[in-house]
Design a protein around this motif. Structure first.
Motif, short mmCIF file in Angstrom:
data_model
loop_
_atom_site.label_atom_id
_atom_site.label_comp_id
_atom_site.label_asym_id
_atom_site.label_seq_id
_atom_site.Cartn_x
_atom_site.Cartn_y
_atom_site.Cartn_z
N PRO A 1 0.84 -1.20 0.00
CA PRO A 1 0.00 0.00 0.00
C PRO A 1 0.88 1.25 0.00
CG PRO A 1 -0.74 -1.57 1.66
CD PRO A 1 0.58 -2.07 1.16
N ARG A 2 0.31 2.36 -0.39
CA ARG A 2 1.06 3.62 -0.41
C ARG A 2 1.68 3.90 0.96
NH1 ARG A 2 4.63 7.07 -1.75
NH2 ARG A 2 4.14 9.26 -1.43
N ASN A 3 0.92 3.69 2.04
CA ASN A 3 1.41 3.87 3.40
C ASN A 3 1.18 2.58 4.18
OD1 ASN A 3 1.87 6.77 3.04
ND2 ASN A 3 -0.37 6.94 3.06
N ALA B 1 9.57 -4.09 -5.82
CA ALA B 1 8.69 -4.01 -6.99
C ALA B 1 7.61 -2.94 -6.83
CB ALA B 1 8.05 -5.37 -7.24
N THR B 2 7.61 -2.23 -5.70
CA THR B 2 6.61 -1.19 -5.44
C THR B 2 7.26 0.17 -5.55
OG1 THR B 2 5.49 -2.68 -3.88
CG2 THR B 2 4.88 -0.34 -3.81
N PRO B 3 7.00 0.92 -6.62
CA PRO B 3 7.70 2.20 -6.80
C PRO B 3 7.27 3.28 -5.82
CG PRO B 3 6.06 1.86 -8.54
CD PRO B 3 6.13 0.58 -7.76
N ARG B 4 5.99 3.32 -5.45
CA ARG B 4 5.50 4.36 -4.56
C ARG B 4 5.09 3.73 -3.23
NH1 ARG B 4 1.43 8.39 -5.73
NH2 ARG B 4 2.78 9.62 -4.36
N LYS B 5 5.87 4.02 -2.21
CA LYS B 5 5.60 3.40 -0.91
C LYS B 5 6.20 4.25 0.20
CE LYS B 5 9.77 0.67 -1.51
NZ LYS B 5 10.02 1.09 -2.89
N ARG B 6 5.56 4.23 1.34
CA ARG B 6 6.10 4.79 2.58
C ARG B 6 5.82 3.75 3.65
NH1 ARG B 6 4.07 10.82 3.50
NH2 ARG B 6 2.03 9.81 3.32
N SER B 7 6.87 3.00 4.00
CA SER B 7 6.67 1.81 4.82
C SER B 7 7.61 1.78 6.01
CB SER B 7 6.88 0.55 3.98
OG SER B 7 6.00 0.52 2.86
#
Length: 308
Positions: free
Chosen positions: A46-48, A68-74
């Protein structure tokens, strides 16, 4: 679970998901009104997200999916190398949701500036008394606001401490510490089973952790070597020596915690990575492979530069 009063300091008003490989943990989170996803059932993060791995395979899968997830904040919590129980994970999530990320990152910058400006420091407060010397080329590990301004996946520990690590024993240690620390608790990490360690080592360390959380303790270090740990009228130096593996009683980490918000919520009997981020100081021995990595937590200790 938490009222989540501080998680907005990382994700703002955007929604976030709890991702894990434990159905029991995810069900508990869902019952608290949190959005959840099983790590084996997602193709992208997920994005966040706040991620808990309860096994090494889940940790590996998490990093593969993150790549493999370009947009993430984890925020990644490797529960399996500390204590992969439901109670400990729920406790850790509660601390995390109550942590002020913005304030912690700002404090990391201040600590980083202090450490980069001086090479000699005193450690005082609540019965602790010590001195730290930094080598001229010593580089602290820290996370600042710019590091989370875009896409990222970071271990939860990175948000809440500035530390020096002595990873390679053949190289000089970047810091030198001598003194006494008043200890409130320990953390223990063993990344994989080691048949060379005594079979009852985990039990002995749990007993030590319980005793420290109830009575406190006094850790003595002479020129980077732990020489004593006293708690409950007992001496535990031999337990530490057996547990630490080939690195022995030599220090492998010096760190300053910056997560002040969690201090009233901490249970030092919990072997949770979140505990080490509390404001104060912690030292460690061991590498977590040949033996346990053991953190000694001194939350009331203060670090100040010695200018004369």
């Amino acid at each position: 679970m938490s009222s989540m009063t501080n998680i907005h300091t990382l994700f703002g008003a955007e929604e976030f998901w709890v991702v894990a490989d434990s159905e029991q943990f995810l069900n508990k989170c869902s019952n608290q009104g949190l959005k959840t996803a099983h790590i084996t059932k997602v193709e992208a993060l997920p994005r966040n997200s706040i991620i808990f791995s309860f096994s090494n395979s889940a940790a590996k899968l998490t990093l593969e999916i993150a790549q493999a997830t370009p947009r993430k904040r984890s925020v990644f919590c490797a529960a399996q190398v500390f204590e992969p129980s439901l109670s400990c994970a729920s406790y850790s999530l509660n601390l995390l949701l109550n942590s002020d990320f913005k304030k912690a990152l700002k404090k990391q910058r201040a600590v980083l500036n202090m450490l980069n400006s001086y090479d000699l420091f005193s450690v005082t407060g609540n019965g602790s008394c010590g001195r730290v010397t930094l080598l001229p080329k010593a580089e602290p590990y820290a996370l600042i606001a710019e590091d989370v301004s875009g896409d990222f996946i970071h271990s939860v520990a990175e948000f809440f401490e500035v530390h020096y690590a002595h990873m390679k024993p053949q190289e000089p240690c970047p810091f030198f510490f001598s003194g006494e620390l008043n200890i409130s608790g320990i953390l223990t990490v063993l990344r994989k089973p080691n048949p060379m360690l005594p079979e009852d080592m985990k039990m002995k360390l749990q007993q030590l952790s319980d005793t420290l959380s109830e009575n406190g303790g006094l850790l003595t270090v002479v020129e980077n070597k732990v020489t004593s740990l006293r708690t409950g009228n007992g001496e535990y130096i031999e337990v530490l020596k057996m547990a630490a593996g080939t690195r022995g009683l030599e220090l492998t980490e010096f760190a300053i915690g910056v997560n002040d918000e969690i201090a009233p919520l901490i249970d030092y009997k919990m072997n949770s990575q979140l505990n080490e981020g509390v404001g104060g100081v912690h030292l460690a021995i061991g590498d977590g492979s040949s033996g346990y990595h053991i953190d000694f937590l001194s939350p009331a200790a203060n670090v100040s530069p010695i200018t004369q």
